[in-house]
Scaffold this motif. Structure first.
Motif, PDB file in Angstrom:
ATOM      1  N   GLU A 261       0.802  -1.311   0.006  1.00 45.49           N
ATOM      2  CA  GLU A 261      -0.298  -0.387  -0.167  1.00 45.49           C
ATOM      3  C   GLU A 261       1.052   1.345   0.027  1.00 45.49           C
TER       4      GLU A 261
ATOM      5  N   VAL B 236       2.304   1.769  -3.183  1.00 52.45           N
ATOM      6  CA  VAL B 236       1.529   2.878  -4.497  1.00 52.45           C
ATOM      7  C   VAL B 236       1.342   4.433  -3.657  1.00 52.45           C
ATOM      8  N   LEU B 237       2.175   4.108  -2.516  1.00 47.92           N
ATOM      9  CA  LEU B 237       1.589   5.865  -2.279  1.00 47.92           C
ATOM     10  C   LEU B 237       2.084   6.441  -2.227  1.00 47.92           C
ATOM     11  N   ASN B 238       3.652   5.991  -2.593  1.00 44.31           N
ATOM     12  CA  ASN B 238       5.077   6.397  -3.486  1.00 44.31           C
ATOM     13  C   ASN B 238       5.315   6.376  -4.395  1.00 44.31           C
ATOM     14  N   ALA B 239       4.741   5.721  -5.109  1.00 43.60           N
ATOM     15  CA  ALA B 239       4.039   5.643  -6.892  1.00 43.60           C
ATOM     16  C   ALA B 239       3.612   6.968  -7.148  1.00 43.60           C
ATOM     17  N   SER B 240       2.385   7.430  -6.197  1.00 39.79           N
ATOM     18  CA  SER B 240       1.217   8.411  -6.011  1.00 39.79           C
ATOM     19  C   SER B 240       2.577   9.784  -5.999  1.00 39.79           C
ATOM     20  N   GLY B 241       3.439   9.889  -5.139  1.00 44.64           N
ATOM     21  CA  GLY B 241       4.070  11.056  -4.844  1.00 44.64           C
ATOM     22  C   GLY B 241       4.310  11.480  -3.568  1.00 44.64           C
TER      23      GLY B 241
END
Length: 377
Positions: A84, A87-92
């Motif tokens: 999870e 995914v947050l890291n990939a979203s910036g």
């Protein structure tokens, strides 16, 4: 805002669960200790629940920082394990922003710790101190429980009564045995035992404040186990001095002092206690800074990989704070320095851990640039 609420909820739920488990464990151990004191007649059983209730703020003061630390590790470890946070890291959403989000529950815990440290814990300790002083005023007679053998004087005296009146003034079916050790030897063979048996008894208070248990219509047996030279005495009235039970529980005077009294005090012990009360809320922020980067795990490694090293790091932090408190008490460290060097040290550790990926990237980039310069030269 949705991410903030989600992360805050996860941290607070895990914090509550961990703190509740730790509180139950610590309170169970303490309660067993107090129950042993009550079983020996050193404490009034009716005071046990009050003592435990007033000790809860002190327990929480030490549990909540650890609960917050473990809560962040376990909550974010699960999020890393389930990808999870990836995914947050990939979203910036960077790790620094995750720490900023986590600062809100850390602030809440710090406020609760400040309230506990500066007000509620000292108040509870003052109430415990009052209860213990009341227990010191009791005698062996006041702590008797019908139908139970109670040991006093570290087992040297054992008392048993069949019935106790509601006003605790009259006893029925009294049995008292006391072991006397010879002056030259403390072996079992040199112990003499006195046994008192009486149909009834009552408490008598003398003008000098001493209290006696006056036994009526009974026998006294004196002798040494294994020997035949024992003595039997029949009496109509026999008086036994009632010693005050030593509770064996103490409360430090500075722990029971209010924060206002500590600030007005000039003794070094009071200043040290003030430093300690300030250190407890600060502990919440620093451990949060350390826990956020340590919670990062590889899904293949499992969420508990870094748990043990993280706990060791937390224990080192707490141990250094305790050592610094001892140094302040002994005057080895000035009050101007206080416990700030320990906080600064672990604050630097937390900052390094938080920016470790960025620092490693810049270091590797600097090395590559340096290697190219050397190759061109």
């Amino acid at each position: 805002m949705i991410i903030f609420r989600y992360l805050t909820r996860e941290v607070l739920l895990t914090l509550s669960a961990v703190s509740a488990v730790l509180l139950v464990i610590i309170m169970s151990g303490r309660f067993i200790k107090y129950m042993a004191q009550a079983a020996q007649g050193l404490l009034d059983p009716s005071a046990l629940l009050l003592i435990m209730a007033y000790r809860i703020p002190g327990f929480l003061q030490l549990i909540l920082p650890l609960g917050l630390f473990l809560g962040v590790l376990l909550a974010y470890g699960r999020l890393y394990l389930e990808s999870e946070i990836t995914v947050l890291n990939a979203s910036g959403v960077s790790q620094q922003r995750i720490f900023a989000y986590t600062s809100a529950p850390a602030l809440l815990v710090a406020v609760v710790l400040a309230f506990l440290s500066f007000y509620l814990t000292p108040y509870g300790m003052r109430q415990v101190e009052t209860i213990l002083h009341e227990q010191d005023a009791l005698t062996e007679f006041d702590t008797l429980v019908p139908g139970r053998f109670q040991s006093m004087k570290e087992g040297g005296r054992v008392t048993y009564v069949e019935e106790v009146s509601s006003d605790r003034e009259q006893l029925q079916g009294v049995f008292v045995t006391e072991t006397q050790v010879g002056a030259k030897s403390k072996t079992v063979d040199n112990k003499k035992i006195s046994v008192l048996i009486a149909k009834s008894g009552q408490q008598v208070l003398h003008s000098d404040g001493s209290r006696y248990l006056v036994l009526e219509d009974g026998y006294r047996y004196d002798g040494q186990p294994g020997q035949a030279d024992y003595r039997v005495v029949k009496y109509d009235t026999y008086a036994v001095l009632l010693p005050k039970p030593s509770v064996g529980l103490t409360v430090s005077d500075r722990e029971a002092m209010s924060t206002t009294e500590l600030m007005a005090g000039t003794h070094q012990r009071f200043k040290t206690e003030m430093h300690w009360r300030i250190a407890i809320p600060l502990l919440a922020f620093v451990v949060t800074l350390i826990a956020v980067p340590l919670a990062k795990v590889n899904p293949r490694q499992g969420r508990f990989l870094k748990l043990l090293p993280a706990i060791f790091l937390y224990m080192a932090y707490l141990a250094l704070l305790i050592a610094m408190r001892d140094a302040l008490d002994k005057g080895r460290v000035s009050n101007a320095v206080g416990m700030w060097p320990v906080h600064a040290l672990f604050l630097c550790v937390g900052v390094v851990l938080l920016y470790w990926e960025r620092l490693r990237y810049r270091l590797s980039k600097w090395r590559s640039v340096t290697a190219k310069d050397v190759a061109h030269a």
